[in-house]
Write a protein that holds these residues in place. Structure first.
Motif, mmCIF file in Angstrom:
data_model
loop_
_atom_site.group_PDB
_atom_site.id
_atom_site.type_symbol
_atom_site.label_atom_id
_atom_site.label_comp_id
_atom_site.label_asym_id
_atom_site.label_seq_id
_atom_site.Cartn_x
_atom_site.Cartn_y
_atom_site.Cartn_z
ATOM 1 N N ILE A 17 0.853 -1.196 0.000
ATOM 2 C CA ILE A 17 0.000 0.000 0.000
ATOM 3 C C ILE A 17 0.884 1.238 0.000
ATOM 4 O O ILE A 17 1.815 1.350 0.791
ATOM 5 C CB ILE A 17 -0.917 -0.004 1.241
ATOM 6 C CG1 ILE A 17 -1.865 -1.196 1.166
ATOM 7 C CG2 ILE A 17 -1.687 1.305 1.348
ATOM 8 C CD1 ILE A 17 -2.687 -1.401 2.409
ATOM 9 N N ASN A 18 0.620 2.146 -0.907
ATOM 10 C CA ASN A 18 1.305 3.434 -0.919
ATOM 11 C C ASN A 18 0.361 4.471 -1.496
ATOM 12 O O ASN A 18 -0.616 4.128 -2.135
ATOM 13 C CB ASN A 18 2.637 3.358 -1.685
ATOM 14 C CG ASN A 18 2.449 3.193 -3.169
ATOM 15 O OD1 ASN A 18 1.726 3.951 -3.785
ATOM 16 N ND2 ASN A 18 3.082 2.195 -3.753
ATOM 17 N N GLY A 19 0.645 5.703 -1.274
ATOM 18 C CA GLY A 19 -0.266 6.771 -1.662
ATOM 19 C C GLY A 19 -0.541 6.892 -3.144
ATOM 20 O O GLY A 19 -1.681 7.088 -3.561
ATOM 21 N N LEU A 20 0.466 6.754 -3.968
ATOM 22 C CA LEU A 20 0.285 6.980 -5.394
ATOM 23 C C LEU A 20 -0.546 5.885 -6.054
ATOM 24 O O LEU A 20 -1.487 6.171 -6.794
ATOM 25 C CB LEU A 20 1.641 7.102 -6.090
ATOM 26 C CG LEU A 20 1.589 7.463 -7.572
ATOM 27 C CD1 LEU A 20 0.832 8.759 -7.792
ATOM 28 C CD2 LEU A 20 2.987 7.571 -8.127
ATOM 29 N N SER A 21 -0.216 4.624 -5.807
ATOM 30 C CA SER A 21 -0.995 3.562 -6.455
ATOM 31 C C SER A 21 -2.410 3.475 -5.889
ATOM 32 O O SER A 21 -3.352 3.170 -6.616
ATOM 33 C CB SER A 21 -0.291 2.209 -6.361
ATOM 34 O OG SER A 21 -0.052 1.844 -5.031
ATOM 35 N N ASP A 22 -2.583 3.765 -4.606
ATOM 36 C CA ASP A 22 -3.928 3.803 -4.026
ATOM 37 C C ASP A 22 -4.757 4.908 -4.663
ATOM 38 O O ASP A 22 -5.915 4.711 -5.029
ATOM 39 C CB ASP A 22 -3.872 4.036 -2.513
ATOM 40 C CG ASP A 22 -3.275 2.873 -1.763
ATOM 41 O OD1 ASP A 22 -3.346 1.741 -2.271
ATOM 42 O OD2 ASP A 22 -2.747 3.104 -0.678
ATOM 43 N N TYR A 23 -4.165 6.079 -4.827
ATOM 44 C CA TYR A 23 -4.859 7.203 -5.442
ATOM 45 C C TYR A 23 -5.233 6.863 -6.884
ATOM 46 O O TYR A 23 -6.353 7.128 -7.339
ATOM 47 C CB TYR A 23 -3.982 8.460 -5.407
ATOM 48 C CG TYR A 23 -4.614 9.628 -6.112
ATOM 49 C CD1 TYR A 23 -5.613 10.379 -5.492
ATOM 50 C CD2 TYR A 23 -4.243 9.980 -7.398
ATOM 51 C CE1 TYR A 23 -6.219 11.450 -6.147
ATOM 52 C CE2 TYR A 23 -4.830 11.042 -8.064
ATOM 53 C CZ TYR A 23 -5.814 11.768 -7.434
ATOM 54 O OH TYR A 23 -6.413 12.819 -8.081
ATOM 55 N N THR A 24 -4.290 6.257 -7.621
ATOM 56 C CA THR A 24 -4.529 5.893 -9.011
ATOM 57 C C THR A 24 -5.696 4.924 -9.141
ATOM 58 O O THR A 24 -6.576 5.100 -9.993
ATOM 59 C CB THR A 24 -3.258 5.273 -9.621
ATOM 60 O OG1 THR A 24 -2.191 6.215 -9.509
ATOM 61 C CG2 THR A 24 -3.466 4.894 -11.072
ATOM 62 N N LEU A 25 -5.714 3.911 -8.304
ATOM 63 C CA LEU A 25 -6.784 2.923 -8.353
ATOM 64 C C LEU A 25 -8.130 3.553 -7.986
ATOM 65 O O LEU A 25 -9.134 3.317 -8.653
ATOM 66 C CB LEU A 25 -6.476 1.750 -7.424
ATOM 67 C CG LEU A 25 -7.430 0.572 -7.467
ATOM 68 C CD1 LEU A 25 -7.602 0.029 -8.871
ATOM 69 C CD2 LEU A 25 -6.946 -0.523 -6.529
ATOM 70 N N ASN A 26 -8.164 4.393 -6.978
ATOM 71 C CA ASN A 26 -9.410 5.060 -6.589
ATOM 72 C C ASN A 26 -9.901 6.009 -7.675
ATOM 73 O O ASN A 26 -11.102 6.092 -7.946
ATOM 74 C CB ASN A 26 -9.237 5.794 -5.262
ATOM 75 C CG ASN A 26 -9.223 4.853 -4.087
ATOM 76 O OD1 ASN A 26 -9.908 3.831 -4.086
ATOM 77 N ND2 ASN A 26 -8.426 5.166 -3.081
ATOM 78 N N LEU A 27 -8.991 6.726 -8.314
ATOM 79 C CA LEU A 27 -9.364 7.625 -9.402
ATOM 80 C C LEU A 27 -9.920 6.837 -10.582
ATOM 81 O O LEU A 27 -10.938 7.209 -11.164
ATOM 82 C CB LEU A 27 -8.157 8.457 -9.842
ATOM 83 C CG LEU A 27 -8.385 9.433 -10.992
ATOM 84 C CD1 LEU A 27 -9.473 10.441 -10.648
ATOM 85 C CD2 LEU A 27 -7.080 10.138 -11.336
ATOM 86 N N ALA A 28 -9.276 5.718 -10.922
ATOM 87 C CA ALA A 28 -9.757 4.879 -12.025
ATOM 88 C C ALA A 28 -11.152 4.338 -11.720
ATOM 89 O O ALA A 28 -12.015 4.300 -12.601
ATOM 90 C CB ALA A 28 -8.770 3.735 -12.272
ATOM 91 N N ARG A 29 -11.370 3.917 -10.488
ATOM 92 C CA ARG A 29 -12.712 3.429 -10.093
ATOM 93 C C ARG A 29 -13.754 4.532 -10.264
ATOM 94 O O ARG A 29 -14.857 4.298 -10.766
ATOM 95 C CB ARG A 29 -12.706 2.990 -8.631
ATOM 96 C CG ARG A 29 -11.996 1.692 -8.371
ATOM 97 C CD ARG A 29 -11.944 1.446 -6.881
ATOM 98 N NE ARG A 29 -11.219 0.246 -6.533
ATOM 99 C CZ ARG A 29 -10.488 0.112 -5.435
ATOM 100 N NH1 ARG A 29 -10.389 1.111 -4.566
ATOM 101 N NH2 ARG A 29 -9.860 -1.008 -5.187
#
Length: 56
Positions: A5-17
């Motif tokens: 878990i890290n901020g950038l990939s979490d943000y990317t996945l949430n934005l894509a969703r």
């Protein structure tokens, strides 16, 4: 995307969703980690590893 878990990939996945759910936008993600060996897809989002060229 890294399995940790890290901020950038979490943000990317949430934005894509969000883009898929609210606007029907299909998202693909590029991973810039040279040693990444993860899956090619997460929740139907395509993941691709950035291919690095030589420094000549």
């Amino acid at each position: 995307m890294p399995s940790s878990i890290n901020g950038l990939s979490d943000y990317t996945l949430n934005l894509a969703r969000h883009l898929r759910k609210n606007y029907g936008i299909k998202t693909s993600c590029i991973v810039g980690d040279r040693i990444w060996t993860g899956t090619a897809e997460i929740e139907e989002f395509v993941l691709a590893k950035l291919v690095w060229g030589s420094r000549s």
